[in-house]
Design a protein around this motif. Structure first.
Motif: not given
Length: 170
Positions: A84-86, A114-115, A120-121, A128-129
């Motif tokens: 979605e974000l990508n 986020l641009s 995003v990554s 996750e971290a």
């Protein structure tokens, strides 16, 4: 250095930065604790400075150009969140935030800023971290994103791609 001088230097550092700056990096530069920076940021905000906290650190709101639009989305997996974000950044939009309507707290907003795919990554890596759960987990996957789009065409491309991916909530 006294607190007033430190806050002036803090503002200068944020003004000169070309990306978000973490509280830890600011603390190291100014030779104070991270907690001092967090407190200084709170006081600067209270004084009217337009400082935004993002997952990657603090940024000044420079009133970027573009159209602000909102999209409603629904997904339940981390893979769909990244997809979605990508989709949004690949079509030229900045994902300003995520918004959910909580039954007790009302509207909850998470600043994202986020641009790019890199942004995003890094966001996904941080989720996750830290073992963080997306805000949309509170609402069965339903959430809104505020997007800053360069033009109407970019917004249309995003909504079409989200629809094709089965993520656009209609």
């Amino acid at each position: 250095m006294n607190a007033g001088v430190r806050r002036e230097r803090l503002m200068r550092l944020l003004e000169e930065a070309d990306r978000a700056v973490s509280a830890t990096a600011l603390a190291h530069t100014l030779s104070v604790s991270r907690q001092i920076i967090v407190g200084d940021i709170a006081l600067l905000r209270a004084a009217g400075e337009r400082i935004t906290a993002t997952p990657r650190g603090y940024v000044l709101d420079r009133s970027a150009t573009g159209e602000l639009r909102t999209v409603a989305c629904r997904h339940t997996t981390p893979e769909d969140m990244a997809r979605e974000l990508n989709i949004m950044v690949d079509n030229g939009c900045t994902v300003v935030n995520v918004i959910v309507e909580h039954q007790v707290y009302g509207q909850l907003v998470g600043q994202l800023d986020l641009s790019s795919r890199y942004d995003v990554s890094e966001f996904i890596r941080a989720v996750e971290a830290y073992g963080a759960k997306p805000l949309s987990d509170l609402t069965g996957g339903i959430h809104l994103h505020t997007l800053r789009c360069p033009d109407e065409g970019a917004y249309r491309r995003v909504t079409q791609a989200l629809k094709e991916a089965g993520i656009l909530f209609t």
